[in-house]
Design a protein around this motif. Structure first.
Motif, PDB file in Angstrom:
ATOM      1  N   SER A   1       3.759  -7.326  23.698  1.00 31.66           N
ATOM      2  CA  SER A   1       3.972  -8.576  24.030  1.00 31.66           C
ATOM      3  C   SER A   1       2.741  -9.596  23.444  1.00 31.66           C
ATOM      4  CB  SER A   1       4.291  -9.085  25.266  1.00 31.66           C
ATOM      5  OG  SER A   1       4.539 -10.539  25.582  1.00 31.66           O
TER       6      SER A   1
ATOM      7  N   TYR B   1       2.372 -12.756  23.902  1.00 31.27           N
ATOM      8  CA  TYR B   1       1.905 -13.545  25.052  1.00 31.27           C
ATOM      9  C   TYR B   1       1.246 -12.874  26.034  1.00 31.27           C
ATOM     10  CZ  TYR B   1       2.776 -16.274  29.344  1.00 31.27           C
ATOM     11  OH  TYR B   1       2.580 -17.062  30.526  1.00 31.27           O
ATOM     12  N   ASP B   2       1.382 -11.635  26.431  1.00 35.71           N
ATOM     13  CA  ASP B   2       0.521 -10.809  27.480  1.00 35.71           C
ATOM     14  C   ASP B   2      -0.677 -10.451  26.847  1.00 35.71           C
ATOM     15  OD1 ASP B   2       2.210 -11.208  29.663  1.00 35.71           O
ATOM     16  OD2 ASP B   2       3.499  -9.347  28.702  1.00 35.71           O
TER      17      ASP B   2
ATOM     18  N   ASN C   1       7.017  -2.753  33.396  1.00 31.16           N
ATOM     19  CA  ASN C   1       6.046  -3.338  32.670  1.00 31.16           C
ATOM     20  C   ASN C   1       4.570  -3.076  32.750  1.00 31.16           C
ATOM     21  OD1 ASN C   1       4.397  -5.395  31.132  1.00 31.16           O
ATOM     22  ND2 ASN C   1       6.478  -6.322  30.846  1.00 31.16           N
TER      23      ASN C   1
ATOM     24  N   SER D   1      -0.117  -5.026  27.350  1.00 26.31           N
ATOM     25  CA  SER D   1       0.494  -5.924  27.010  1.00 26.31           C
ATOM     26  C   SER D   1       2.022  -5.403  26.472  1.00 26.31           C
ATOM     27  CB  SER D   1       0.074  -6.801  25.804  1.00 26.31           C
ATOM     28  OG  SER D   1      -0.302  -5.760  24.758  1.00 26.31           O
ATOM     29  N   CYS D   2       2.337  -4.211  26.244  1.00 27.03           N
ATOM     30  CA  CYS D   2       3.519  -3.644  26.037  1.00 27.03           C
ATOM     31  C   CYS D   2       4.342  -4.389  24.736  1.00 27.03           C
ATOM     32  CB  CYS D   2       4.578  -3.693  27.064  1.00 27.03           C
ATOM     33  SG  CYS D   2       4.226  -2.804  28.556  1.00 27.03           S
TER      34      CYS D   2
ATOM     35  N   GLY E   1      12.146  -8.345  31.240  1.00 30.77           N
ATOM     36  CA  GLY E   1      11.167  -7.412  30.772  1.00 30.77           C
ATOM     37  C   GLY E   1      10.117  -6.727  31.493  1.00 30.77           C
TER      38      GLY E   1
END
Length: 334
Positions: free
Chosen positions: A124, A126-127, A260, A121-122, A235
């Motif tokens: 994030s 949201y991810d 990503n 998800s780096c 991103g």
């Protein structure tokens, strides 16, 4: 429910399933007696341990020396060599050898565990939520009925979810209104190239290669500059916070980037950042990557030639004060 972290020893055995085909390279042209001797010394319940000793033999270490060290390891004898072996197997080469085994048996990397989902998800939210939601979509009703018995979701289900989410994110890149097809080409080509470094003996020579840096002569303008800015803005490509050593054979520092990680399950790439060798992105490679399919084998062959030349220059000149001339950072920072 996801499990805390990956179990690389378990995963290696999951892919190997007790088979011994990974011994083939060191058993070729051996007599039956010699084969049995090699198997008796190197065979282990842990496939990563076997892969490590196979790597040592391929690199020229004698079977007698390996036999001695194995005996010392089993007896708990502490020497500088046994310490090195332990560190190699538990840290330095562990994940690289897992990928070597995955390539040998033509299976696919598993993506599971809370830590892995964080990597993918780096940072994030949201991810991360998207990955978790996809996992729940894959669960059958019997999981919830038997939750008290098996609280962790199986690695295979987590992997299916990670791949589905990765593919959905890749599709969004292609459909992006800001140069979607060109950005999709770049992600595909860069990740395929990095994936090539996760195969065969490249696994242990260039372990977990998943970063790149910009060549000193790199020059982009016009549409190419806008494509690069879009990759960063959305991103799709992520810039590391500080300058680091460009690559293992480059004494100067550079800005490092990585694609990503949410896309990695499509390509079977390690989501850990290990460092060491990093891919050099030249203007010629960039031009090819954004418009067509790149042959990873030819790029690796060309890079190997460059690395050898750089190694020669490094031995002749050890000036660490030079720094790569890359993008005008003021122009490209968002």
């Amino acid at each position: 429910m996801l499990g805390k972290k990956e179990d690389y020893d378990w995963e290696a055995n999951y892919h190997v399933k007790g088979r011994k085909e990974h011994f083939s390279e060191i058993l070729v042209n051996k007599t039956e007696e010699e084969r049995q001797k090699i198997l008796s010394i190197i065979s282990d319940q842990n496939a990563i341990v076997e892969a490590y000793f196979i790597m040592r033999i391929k690199r020229g270490e004698s079977l007698s020396n390996i036999s001695t060290v194995r005996a010392e390891l089993s007896q708990g004898t502490k020497t500088s060599l046994t310490k090195k072996y332990r560190l190699d197997m538990s840290d330095k080469y562990k994940v690289a050898l897992l990928f070597w085994l995955i390539d040998k048996y033509k299976t696919k990397k598993l993506y599971y565990g809370f830590n892995t989902y964080l990597y993918l998800s780096c940072g994030s939210i949201y991810d991360f939520i998207g990955l978790c939601r996809t996992v729940f979509d894959e669960l059958e009703s019997d999981y919830f009925e038997n939750y008290e018995k098996e609280k962790n979701i199986s690695p295979t289900i987590q992997t299916v979810a990670a791949r589905k989410y990765a593919q959905s994110q890749m599709d969004k890149v292609r459909l992006n209104h800001d140069y979607g097809p060109q950005m999709h080409h770049f992600v595909q080509n860069m990740c395929n190239l990095q994936g090539y470094y996760h195969k065969g003996d490249l696994c242990t020579s260039y372990p977990e290669t998943n970063q790149f840096y910009i060549a000193g002569s790199f020059d982009v303008s016009g549409v190419n500059k806008e494509i690069w800015r879009s990759l960063l803005r959305w991103g799709i490509v992520i810039k590391k916070n500080s300058y680091q050593r460009a690559s293992v054979s480059v004494n100067s520092k550079a800005q490092l980037y990585y694609v990503n990680k949410s896309y990695y399950p499509v390509f079977g790439i390690s989501c850990r950042i290990r460092g060491g060798f990093n891919i050099e992105l030249t203007d010629a490679l960039w031009d090819e990557m954004i418009i067509s399919s790149v042959d990873p084998a030819s790029v690796v062959k060309q890079n190997n030639k460059k690395e050898k030349l750089k190694d020669k220059k490094t031995t002749q000149k050890s000036d660490e004060s030079q720094q790569l001339s890359i993008f005008d950072m003021e122009d490209f920072d968002e």
